[in-house]
Design an enzyme around this catalytic site. Structure first.
Site, mmCIF file in Angstrom:
data_model
loop_
_atom_site.group_PDB
_atom_site.id
_atom_site.type_symbol
_atom_site.label_atom_id
_atom_site.label_comp_id
_atom_site.label_asym_id
_atom_site.label_seq_id
_atom_site.Cartn_x
_atom_site.Cartn_y
_atom_site.Cartn_z
ATOM 1 N N CYS A 51 0.830 -1.223 0.000
ATOM 2 C CA CYS A 51 0.000 0.000 0.000
ATOM 3 C C CYS A 51 0.856 1.261 0.000
ATOM 4 C CB CYS A 51 -0.957 -0.069 1.195
ATOM 5 S SG CYS A 51 -1.162 1.426 2.162
ATOM 6 N N CYS A 54 0.794 3.553 3.022
ATOM 7 C CA CYS A 54 1.513 2.947 4.152
ATOM 8 C C CYS A 54 3.008 3.192 4.010
ATOM 9 C CB CYS A 54 1.247 1.447 4.224
ATOM 10 S SG CYS A 54 -0.494 1.002 4.227
ATOM 11 N N CYS A 389 -26.408 2.691 -14.602
ATOM 12 C CA CYS A 389 -25.480 1.717 -14.017
ATOM 13 C C CYS A 389 -24.863 0.804 -15.074
ATOM 14 C CB CYS A 389 -26.220 0.945 -12.924
ATOM 15 S SG CYS A 389 -25.785 -0.776 -12.730
ATOM 16 N N CYS A 392 -25.444 -2.936 -14.889
ATOM 17 C CA CYS A 392 -26.812 -3.269 -15.293
ATOM 18 C C CYS A 392 -26.897 -3.339 -16.818
ATOM 19 C CB CYS A 392 -27.793 -2.224 -14.780
ATOM 20 S SG CYS A 392 -27.659 -1.901 -13.011
#
Ligand SMILES: *[C@@H]1O[C@H](CO)[C@@H](O)[C@H](O)[C@H]1NC(C)=O
Ligand SMILES: *[C@@H]1O[C@H](CO)[C@@H](O)[C@H](O)[C@H]1NC(C)=O
Ligand SMILES: *[C@@H]1O[C@H](CO)[C@@H](O)[C@H](O)[C@H]1NC(C)=O
Length: 503
Positions: A51, A54, A389, A392
């Site tokens: 990460c 991090c 969407c 969808c």
């Protein structure tokens, strides 16, 4: 030259080993509880080696650990790739997750991510959560924040002080707390101890704890203070919306054009009602121009302001005030009262019922929901979608094809779709839509809806139906198979507009 190179490499290695002697403790399931639980204050980072945030934090974290060690404040880290189970059990959802632990109980770290910021934040955390207030500091303390809480006790070791200090420890990031044993402060505050007073810069400026104080617990103080922290009526916007959403209480909105010269009059109209029902509902006013889409989503039909609507946040139901009627203190009061008495029907948005169903997938609308979905002679498989969407859209050919497959079995199995942005679910339905697309199956005669969360290939959808329909149905094998899109992800409820503001 060569020789020198060897030397400098060797000294670099020596330096590296110095740096590697880190003051950040490494936690694993074997030492977590034994290390964390005894510490009255500690910071723990849950991280993943890959990460980026991090990695950026690491040198700051190291530096802070070295400085804070001298103040007896420990910093530790957990590698969530090596200790995946432990991180999951602790509910870690993103990296880095930073938590402040006090004897094993944690709160979210909400300070900066620089070495200096961490040091300053953690040092403040190590100071008492409750300031000692005297006659000299009393006046400044009362005004030190939008809301401050003061305990007035005869002795700092009172049972009340224990509960009060525990409340403060838990909410030290949210509010300012003080405690006094100073007789002159009792006099200036005109109370007889023991007492707890909230001072606010809004609404009622002074509020004394109104219930029996001798038996007050941390939980009592918490809920009392949290209620006082929400103003009787405030403007809601993207910054403070979460406060209302998290409270879970129904939210009553007054939609206003902020340039309207009567704006304050309208707010004052609602204020007494808001004060009367405080604790049961939260009241806000909202910029109707900026949040016009939100008004539409709450079923206010016209862009006509002021308008008023109550939203039941936990059940996603909407109770708009009739926009053709006059908005007065009495008419708003009546609506709120009827709502709280459970005498008000929610407003359900619906597209008109289609004159005829032209496709093999049934086009479901709100007005016909009960009739079609609760028809006890049929199994129903519904896709709830939003027109914008993408998942969808990719599902459409497959869903159409599923409809075609079972077109001959329409009297026993309905494959349907509903545009959930234009049609509300009736309150009789035991679930709310949380993302798009949502696929739900209901057996004839059953009240239970089964979630379909498998992949979205025709094969899997057909297998699901074959196993779950009430009675075997014929399928048309010659129907054209769709292009496959085996995803199962969902999109959030709200479209991320570029041009409109959202709450
Ligand atoms: C509560 O906090 C105050 C201020 O820090 C302190 O003086 C007092 O001793 C504490 N009382 C208890 C019972 O912890
Ligand atoms: C049938 O439905 C159940 C849920 O009730 C589900 O666990 C199962 O996987 C379904 N069958 C198939 C083949 O998907
Ligand atoms: C089966 O599907 C094909 C292709 O969609 C269609 O032409 C045919 O009429 C269907 N058969 C029946 C019996 O509905």
């Amino acid at each position: 030259m060569r020789f020198q190179n060897v030397i400098s490499t060797a000294s670099l290695l020596a330096l590296a080993s110095v740096v590697a002697a880190s003051d950040v403790l490494d936690l694993t399931p074997d030492n977590f509880d034994d290390t964390v639980n005894p510490e009255s204050l500690m910071l723990v980072e849950f991280f993943a080696p890959w990460c980026g945030h991090c990695k950026a934090l690491a040198p700051h974290y190291e530096e802070a650990a070295t400085v804070l060690k001298e103040k007896d404040i420990k910093l530790a880290k957990v590698n969530c790739v090596d200790e995946a189970d432990m991180c999951q059990k602790n509910g870690v959802q993103g990296y880095p997750t930073l938590r402040v632990y006090r004897n094993g109980e944690h709160t979210q770290y909400s300070g900066p991510r620089s070495a200096e910021g961490i040091i300053s934040y953690m040092t403040k955390q190590s100071l008492p959560a409750v300031g000692s207030i005297t006659k000299e500091t009393f006046n400044a303390f009362k005004k030190a924040d939008k809301l401050v809480v003061l305990a007035l006790v005869n002795s700092a070791s009172d049972a009340l002080a224990v509960e009060f200090n525990a409340t403060a420890a838990k909410h030290r990031d949210d509010f300012l707390f003080g405690l006094t044993t100073d007789k002159e402060v009792f006099e200036a505050a005109s109370v007889t101890p023991p007492a707890v007073i909230v001072y606010r810069s809004f609404d009622e400026p002074v509020t004394e704890y109104p219930y029996p104080i001798a038996s007050a617990t941390t939980a009592d103080f918490e809920s009392w203070i949290k209620d006082l922290a929400v103003p009787v009526i405030d403007q809601v916007n993207a910054e403070n919306y979460q406060v209302y959403a998290q409270s879970g209480k129904p939210l009553a909105y007054l939609f206003l054009d902020p340039t309207d010269e009567n704006k304050d009059e309208y707010i004052n109209l609602v204020k007494p009602i808001a004060a009367k029902y405080k604790g049961k509902l939260n009241f806000v006013w909202i910029d109707a121009v900026q949040f016009g889409d939100h008004a539409k989503a709450l079923n206010l039909q016209e862009a006509k302001w002021p308008s008023f609507v109550v939203q039941d946040l936990s059940n996603q139901l909407k109770y708009p005030f009739d926009q053709s009627a006059e908005l007065t203190e009495s008419s708003i009061g009546k609506l709120v009262e009827a709502y709280l008495d459970g005498k008000l029907e929610p407003s359900l948005k619906s597209q008109p019922i289609p004159a005829e169903q032209t496709e093999s997938v049934w086009e479901l609308v709100g007005k016909q929901f009960d009739e079609v979905v609760f028809d006890d002679s049929k199994d129903v498989f519904v896709e709830f979608y939003a027109p914008w969407c993408g998942h969808c859209k990719r599902l459409k050919p497959t869903w159409d094809s599923l409809g075609d497959r079972y077109a001959d079995a329409k009297d026993r199995l309905v494959i349907a779709k509903m545009d959930a942005t234009e049609n509300d679910l009736p309150p009789s339905v035991p679930f709310r839509i949380a993302g798009f697309p949502t696929l739900k199956f209901k057996k004839a005669g059953s009240k239970e809806f089964i979630d379909y969360d498998g992949d979205r290939t025709l094969e899997s959808l057909v297998a699901f139906l074959e196993e779950n329909v009430s009675a075997p149905v014929e399928k048309n094998e010659t129907a054209v198979p769709p292009p496959e899109s085996p995803e199962s992800a969902q999109e959030p409820l709200v479209e991320h507009h570029e041009h409109h503001d959202e709450l």
